[in-house]
Design an enzyme around this catalytic site. Structure first.
Site, PDB file in Angstrom:
ATOM      1  N   ASN B  41       0.814  -1.225   0.000  1.00 21.45           N
ATOM      2  CA  ASN B  41       0.000   0.000   0.000  1.00 21.45           C
ATOM      3  C   ASN B  41       0.846   1.274   0.000  1.00 21.45           C
ATOM      4  O   ASN B  41       0.380   2.328   0.408  1.00 21.45           O
ATOM      5  CB  ASN B  41      -0.922   0.020   1.224  1.00 21.45           C
ATOM      6  N   CYS B  64      -6.146   2.143   7.512  1.00 18.70           N
ATOM      7  CA  CYS B  64      -4.824   2.441   6.946  1.00 18.70           C
ATOM      8  C   CYS B  64      -4.975   3.605   5.951  1.00 18.70           C
ATOM      9  O   CYS B  64      -6.082   3.943   5.537  1.00 18.70           O
ATOM     10  CB  CYS B  64      -4.214   1.212   6.278  1.00 18.70           C
ATOM     11  N   HIS B  65      -3.842   4.212   5.589  1.00 15.14           N
ATOM     12  CA  HIS B  65      -3.945   5.421   4.768  1.00 15.14           C
ATOM     13  C   HIS B  65      -4.629   5.155   3.435  1.00 15.14           C
ATOM     14  O   HIS B  65      -5.400   5.975   2.957  1.00 15.14           O
ATOM     15  CB  HIS B  65      -2.556   6.057   4.573  1.00 15.14           C
ATOM     16  N   LEU B  66      -4.412   3.969   2.845  1.00 14.75           N
ATOM     17  CA  LEU B  66      -5.030   3.682   1.557  1.00 14.75           C
ATOM     18  C   LEU B  66      -6.556   3.588   1.687  1.00 14.75           C
ATOM     19  O   LEU B  66      -7.299   4.000   0.789  1.00 14.75           O
ATOM     20  CB  LEU B  66      -4.463   2.373   0.965  1.00 14.75           C
TER      21      LEU B  66
END
Lengths: 339, 108
Positions: B41, B64-66
């Site tokens: 990611n 998560c950032h994604l």
């Protein structure tokens, strides 16, 4: 105060357990946060504690120190490094956590964001500038996504060091959510590069609700009805935004081109520079620079610390979220010897 | 017909051509509307994610950032799909139904 610290540990346990579940502890991208903390955490915590103590000795007020941080979620993010606080004696550890909580409290109405909102006490929002143009709304989505990806490069796993999402505010019957992006220069990468803008503010009128946690993770987002975007403090129209978006994309592409061969140790150094840089203003008040001490880079270059990521991932996958929450909370309570 | 599942990070539904991205060198092969399948990611894959109509990844969770980025882009995104990069090959046509946590191979 111990009641507040116990609450802090419980909130951290709850919010971090949500991150762990189903995740791979970020093990699969160029860098693992837990390993990086081994190289950086204790140096940084020691420096932060020393700097705050000196500022207090110089009679800086709570307000003055809090304002040097700029944003509360940045401070909240620091707590994820607190396992490294064991480098300090218990009294200093407790004092540092108490001070940081106090600085968060200076900014936020509810320092723990327990009801899912991050309401800042001081905020100027002009809802008259909101525009419902669908093209503008689309640019806002793209800009947000680009900035989040960019910040994850600058501050790996610590991207809240570069943004603050806050709200929702009820203004004139509207539900308003604000995205502030700051600390945008790529200083942490250690390369010759610059970013065309220093700050970006996106104000959105949203349909439903959003949900944020203590660390400013956007747990739930909402559909946007209207938007206004300002860059470097200037309100932008559609034409200007298209040009600025292109500049941002080009800049990010150039930066990626320069760092694409970074190895794991390079990313540890990015992480180190990002964290030390995030508290730069405090250091500058004492006439110090914002770079990590040389020992940090020496440790990164010379030591090979490795955790068994796969084992942790498998173990966490077999655990219920409640169990992860309990373990995480306990681990933070232990830092302050509250159990 | 086999249904593959993971963790829904962002809801939505779309069909498209698979492009596997496991290294930076593979980013350029992604065209607007492709479905990006990855095992990493990393934000260094930003360009590929921005062009994709949907994202499938072997790793990551809902925070998560994604996941956050895909919700912002309003693109379907299913994470933690086991062996995704082994199962989904370049140019396969797949349907990503992130309302129901289902990925189906339409054409091999």
């Amino acid at each position: 105060m111990s009641e507040k610290l116990i609450k802090l540990c419980r909130v951290i346990g709850k919010d971090l357990s949500k991150l762990h579940k189903g995740d791979t502890l970020s093990a699969l991208w160029p860098f693992t946060p837990n390993e990086a903390e081994y190289y950086v955490g204790s140096f940084w915590i020691e420096q932060l504690e020393g700097t705050i103590t000196k500022l207090k000795e110089k009679r800086y007020s709570r307000k003055e120190i809090a304002e040097l941080f700029g944003y509360p979620s940045k401070i909240a993010q620091y707590f994820t490094l607190f396992h490294s606080a064991k480098v300090l004696d218990l009294k200093k550890r407790i004092q540092l956590a108490t001070d940081l909580l106090d600085y968060i409290d200076y900014y936020r109405e509810d320092p723990f964001c327990e009801n899912g909102a991050n309401i800042l006490k001081k905020q100027i929002i002009d809802v008259d500038l909101l525009d419902q143009n669908p093209e503008l709304l689309k640019i806002g989505d793209k800009l947000t996504a680009l900035m989040l990806l960019y910040l994850e490069i600058l501050y790996p796993t610590m991207m809240r060091l570069g943004h603050e999402f806050h709200g929702p505010y009820k203004i004139g019957g509207k539900n308003i959510f604000v995205k502030d992006f700051h600390n945008l220069q790529p200083l942490s990468l250690g390369i010759e590069a610059s970013f065309p803008f220093n700050n970006i503010k996106i104000v959105e009128e949203i349909e439903g609700n959003v949900e944020l946690d203590f660390f400013n993770h956007l747990v739930k987002s909402s559909k946007k009805k209207a938007i206004s975007i300002s860059i470097n403090g200037n309100q932008k129209n559609l034409k200007e935004l298209k040009e600025d978006l292109e500049k941002i994309e080009n800049s990010i592409n150039q930066i990626i081109g320069k760092i694409k061969l970074f190895d794991k140790k390079d990313w540890f150094k990015v992480y180190a520079r990002g964290i030390f840089n995030s508290s730069c203003k405090l250091n500058l008040e004492l006439g110090k620079d914002c770079k990590p001490p040389k020992e940090v880079f020496k440790k990164i270059d010379e030591e090979n610390f490795s955790i068994q990521i796969e084992k942790i991932v498998q173990l966490n996958k077999s655990r219920a979220m409640e169990e992860i929450e309990k373990i995480t909370t306990m681990s933070f309570l232990k830092i302050f010897e509250l159990i | 017909m086999k249904i593959y599942k993971g963790i829904v990070a962002s809801e939505g539904k779309c069909k498209g051509k698979v492009k596997k991205v496991t290294s930076i060198e593979e980013i350029n092969k992604v065209e607007e509307g492709d479905i990006v399948v990855t095992n990493n990611n990393s934000p260094l894959f930003s360009l590929a994610f921005m062009k994709a109509s949907a994202i499938i990844s072997e790793c990551g969770g809902t925070l998560c950032h994604l996941a956050i980025v895909s919700r912002e882009m309003q693109k379907p995104c299913i994470l933690s799909v086991e062996n995704a990069t082994e199962i989904f090959k370049d140019n396969m046509i797949v349907e990503v139904d992130a309302f129901n946590n289902q990925i189906i191979i339409i054409k091999k």
